[in-house]
Motif scaffolding. Sequence first.
Motif, short mmCIF file in Angstrom:
data_model
loop_
_atom_site.label_atom_id
_atom_site.label_comp_id
_atom_site.label_asym_id
_atom_site.label_seq_id
_atom_site.Cartn_x
_atom_site.Cartn_y
_atom_site.Cartn_z
N ASN A 1 0.82 -1.21 0.00
CA ASN A 1 0.00 0.00 0.00
C ASN A 1 0.86 1.26 0.00
O ASN A 1 0.53 2.24 -0.67
N VAL A 2 1.94 1.23 0.76
CA VAL A 2 2.84 2.39 0.80
C VAL A 2 3.41 2.67 -0.59
O VAL A 2 3.43 3.82 -1.06
N LYS A 3 3.85 1.63 -1.28
CA LYS A 3 4.40 1.80 -2.63
C LYS A 3 3.34 2.30 -3.60
O LYS A 3 3.62 3.14 -4.47
N LEU A 4 2.13 1.77 -3.46
CA LEU A 4 1.02 2.17 -4.33
C LEU A 4 0.69 3.64 -4.16
O LEU A 4 0.54 4.39 -5.15
N LEU A 5 0.59 4.10 -2.92
CA LEU A 5 0.24 5.50 -2.64
C LEU A 5 1.37 6.43 -3.08
O LEU A 5 1.14 7.51 -3.62
N GLN A 6 2.59 6.00 -2.82
CA GLN A 6 3.75 6.83 -3.20
C GLN A 6 3.85 6.96 -4.71
O GLN A 6 4.11 8.06 -5.24
N ASN A 7 3.60 5.87 -5.41
CA ASN A 7 3.63 5.89 -6.88
C ASN A 7 2.55 6.79 -7.44
O ASN A 7 2.76 7.53 -8.41
N TYR A 8 1.35 6.76 -6.82
CA TYR A 8 0.25 7.61 -7.27
C TYR A 8 0.61 9.09 -7.13
O TYR A 8 0.38 9.89 -8.05
N LEU A 9 1.18 9.47 -6.00
CA LEU A 9 1.56 10.86 -5.78
C LEU A 9 2.64 11.30 -6.77
O LEU A 9 2.60 12.43 -7.28
N GLN A 10 3.59 10.42 -7.04
CA GLN A 10 4.63 10.75 -8.01
C GLN A 10 4.05 10.95 -9.40
O GLN A 10 4.47 11.82 -10.15
N ASN A 11 3.05 10.13 -9.75
CA ASN A 11 2.38 10.27 -11.05
C ASN A 11 1.59 11.57 -11.15
O ASN A 11 1.25 12.02 -12.24
N LYS A 12 1.27 12.17 -10.00
CA LYS A 12 0.56 13.45 -9.97
C LYS A 12 1.52 14.63 -9.83
O LYS A 12 1.08 15.76 -9.58
N GLY A 13 2.81 14.38 -9.98
CA GLY A 13 3.78 15.47 -9.97
C GLY A 13 4.49 15.69 -8.65
O GLY A 13 5.35 16.57 -8.56
N PHE A 14 4.18 14.89 -7.64
CA PHE A 14 4.88 15.00 -6.35
C PHE A 14 6.06 14.03 -6.37
O PHE A 14 6.03 12.96 -5.76
N PHE A 15 7.11 14.42 -7.09
CA PHE A 15 8.21 13.50 -7.35
C PHE A 15 8.97 13.10 -6.09
O PHE A 15 9.62 12.05 -6.07
#
Length: 283
Positions: free
Chosen positions: A113-127
């Motif tokens: 879940n941590v990886k999933l949420l982190q990946n989602y934020l990065q895909n939204k520009g929060f690198f």
Amino acid sequence: MTKKNNRFVFFLCCAVIAACSPTKHIPEGDALYTGATIKLSADSVSSQQKKVLNADLEGLTRPRPNGKFLGIPFKLMLWNFFYTTKEKGLKANLQKKLGEPPVLASSVNLDANVKLLQNYLQNKGFFGAQVLADSTWKGKKASVTYTANGGPQYHIASVQFINDSSKLAQAITDISKETLLKVGAPYDLDLIKGERTRIDALLKERGFYYFSPDFVLMQVDSTSGNRKVDIRVIVKPETPDQAKEPYYINDVYIYSDYSLNTARSDTNHSKGEFYSGYYVIDP
């Protein structure tokens, strides 16, 4: 219905609810998973954007807790009410059809879940996004709190499309005016995917029959600084030649007496007469 009957129904419902405690059949050493809470901090994000991000992040967590109606997990309670270890029989059938087994805390994969949420934020520009997970157990119930630090969100500084003398490049340049990628907008992987789909659809309307969204490559450069990205839209070098060329309609033949019910095998074009840009076959 009399007051006496009303009291009876009320006490009966209370008895059923009391007898069907959500944690009644939770295995020893485990707990009922009640859901996830997201605590998001992000720079320069409006309250509305933050609300949407929170909802999206919470919706991504797995597994989902037992469903509720008016705050009560009725299906879980019915599962407990008809609880049986047997595979067959009336109770077993009712348990499966009407009930829902408890979602256990042991089924929650925090790292995934941590990886999933982190990946989602990065895909939204929060690198630079970082996500931490913390589980809380209270008796036979457990929940998880995900603390997400988005950091600064990157925005689009420039968008450059392929520019050469090829027919494909000229077509892409023509349709680039309506691009979904706007300078100043936040970086969003979903928009990039949408732009690839848009380019493919419009190219097909221009005759590039064998083109595909997979042939579009978005080169993203975040090294310019100031939390900005430069996007360059190009065609992959390995794109086949037939996908780079537009296809045109050649001759059009009209069969005046053609019918689906009496389909003719004779499609000899030599009988056609050219009229107003079409070949008319009139046997």
